[in-house]
Design an enzyme around this catalytic site. Structure first.
Site, PDB file in Angstrom:
ATOM      1  N   CYS A 157      33.963 -56.821   6.038  1.00 24.12           N
ATOM      2  CA  CYS A 157      33.465 -57.920   6.872  1.00 24.12           C
ATOM      3  C   CYS A 157      33.452 -57.528   8.343  1.00 24.12           C
ATOM      4  O   CYS A 157      34.475 -57.611   9.026  1.00 24.12           O
ATOM      5  CB  CYS A 157      34.335 -59.153   6.638  1.00 24.12           C
ATOM      6  N   CYS A 160      34.387 -60.305  10.731  1.00 30.72           N
ATOM      7  CA  CYS A 160      35.824 -60.568  10.865  1.00 30.72           C
ATOM      8  C   CYS A 160      36.525 -59.469  11.673  1.00 30.72           C
ATOM      9  O   CYS A 160      37.412 -59.758  12.471  1.00 30.72           O
ATOM     10  CB  CYS A 160      36.497 -60.636   9.490  1.00 30.72           C
ATOM     11  N   ASP A 161      36.161 -58.217  11.443  1.00 29.67           N
ATOM     12  CA  ASP A 161      36.964 -57.104  11.958  1.00 29.67           C
ATOM     13  C   ASP A 161      36.287 -56.247  13.029  1.00 29.67           C
ATOM     14  O   ASP A 161      36.931 -55.363  13.603  1.00 29.67           O
ATOM     15  CB  ASP A 161      37.367 -56.179  10.784  1.00 29.67           C
TER      16      ASP A 161
END
Ligand code: NAP
Length: 350
Positions: A157, A160-161
């Site tokens: 992701c 997300c990261d």
């Protein structure tokens, strides 16, 4: 005010049994399992049909769509919208019309009972109809180092990261829309993004491909598979093999993002619903599964399109079908009750 004295009977607390698993006695009209675009749209339509649907969220709202940084192809948002923002708006719209959203992960279902039973880590629920919208999960590569570094340099992701890779170098594995889309997103942070693809041609759509080719931070490594994620305490790169020449080489990177496709989340339904060879739930054009009263919508039954707008449409269709099924069932039950011979009046006592 004087001090209050509170005495706790600790011995009783220690002897207390673990909480009994609660079983909801109410039989609901409709439970929706999963809260991606399909589940939330089903919730909106079912709410407006006065079915008071319960939506069980599982791990997070929005499903795969919520992990998309910028959605440019969902109609009505000409400037694009973030996947998570869209999911939140869908959830707000569903609850406005009476859907109840609970963060309960479903651990089992019984589709042979009437009403259907839905188990969670908390209570178990009963419902006359179900819509399954459990979506898909990212497929893993299955190479050494992958499992060890998940959350520590290996990610599925970018939304997300990606932030953790400011001015660093990252590798993206895969050649589909997800790989290219997320590689483009990663260029906001990373200094260089290398896309490793097993063929010499992308599967991703033309617009995304053109943007990636035009982006000076992105480079491609073709005809190459990753055989190992390398590193000691942190990821330092990958061991790559060219499938044409069989030559292996080490490509250095601080992070690896894997986008090699999706697998349907259907293990709960194996043996209870018809699944196809790839594990997707088989539905007809009206979102009906092999069990009457059980519908499926979104990526869990759609290996072809896998688009947010298609999932939302299927969710709406499933809710319309569930409402029809419930009203026909209610009508049949009323007819059957009317046909029952009248009970003889009770004999007077004494
Ligand atoms: P996908 O379309 O199935 O692509 C998976 C990619 O991974 C393919 O390029 C495939 O290679 C490669 N791959 C599979 N197994 C591999 C392995 N073991 N080792 C190396 N490479 C491997 O999956 P996706 O990109 O996640 O997209 C899923 C769906 O979501 C698609 O329908 C897509 O259109 C949609 N989506 C759309 C958007 C958008 O419209 N902006 C964004 C994201 C996703 P091959 O090409 O050789 O098969």
């Amino acid at each position: 005010m004087g001090e209050m004295s509170v005495s706790l009977d600790l011995s009783r607390l220690q002897k207390a049994k673990p909480a009994e698993k609660r079983e909801e006695t109410q039989v609901r009209d409709l439970i929706i399992v999963g809260a991606g675009p399909a589940g939330l749209t089903a919730g909106l339509y079912a709410g407006r049909a006065q079915l008071h649907p319960l939506i069980l969220v599982g791990q997070s709202l929005g499903g795969q769509a919520a992990t998309t940084s910028e959605m440019e192809n969902y109609p009505g948002f000409p400037e694009g919208i973030g996947g998570m923002a869209l999911a939140q708006q869908m959830a707000d719209q569903a609850t406005r019309f009476g859907a109840e959203i609970l963060y309960e992960e479903v651990t089992g279902v019984d589709l042979s009972s009437d009403p259907f039973v839905v188990e969670t880590y908390g209570p178990s629920y009963k419902a006359k109809s179900l819509i399954i919208c459990t979506g898909t999960s990212p497929r893993k590569l299955g190479v050494p180092g992958e499992a060890r570094f998940i959350g520590h340099g290996v990610s599925f992701c970018a939304t997300c990261d990606g932030f953790f890779y400011k001015d660093k170098s990252v590798i993206v594995i895969g050649g589909g829309d997800s790989a290219v889309d997320e590689a483009l997103f990663l260029t906001r942070f990373a200094q260089e993004v290398t896309i490793i693809h097993r063929r010499d041609r992308l599967r991703a759509g033309a617009i995304l491909e053109q943007r990636a080719r035009d982006n000076p931070k992105i480079s491609f490594v073709w005809n190459t598979v990753v055989e190992e994620i390398l590193g000691e305490n942190a990821v330092r790169g990958v061991l790559a093999r060219n499938v044409k020449t069989d030559e292996t080489s080490t490509l250095e990177a601080d992070g690896v993002f894997i986008y090699v496709g999706l697998i349907p989340n259907t293990s709960l339904f194996k043996g209870q619903l018809e699944l196809n060879d790839a594990g997707y739930i088989v539905t007809d054009k009206r979102q009906r599964t092999s069990v009457p009263g059980v519908y499926a919508a979104g990526d869990v039954q759609d290996p072809w399109f896998r688009q947010t707008v298609v999932a939302a449409g299927a969710g709406a269709a499933a809710a319309i079908e569930a409402a029809r099924y419930l009203s026909e069932k209610a009508y049949e039950e009323e007819e059957a009750a009317a046909e029952q011979p009248e009970q003889p009046a009770a004999e007077p006592r004494g």
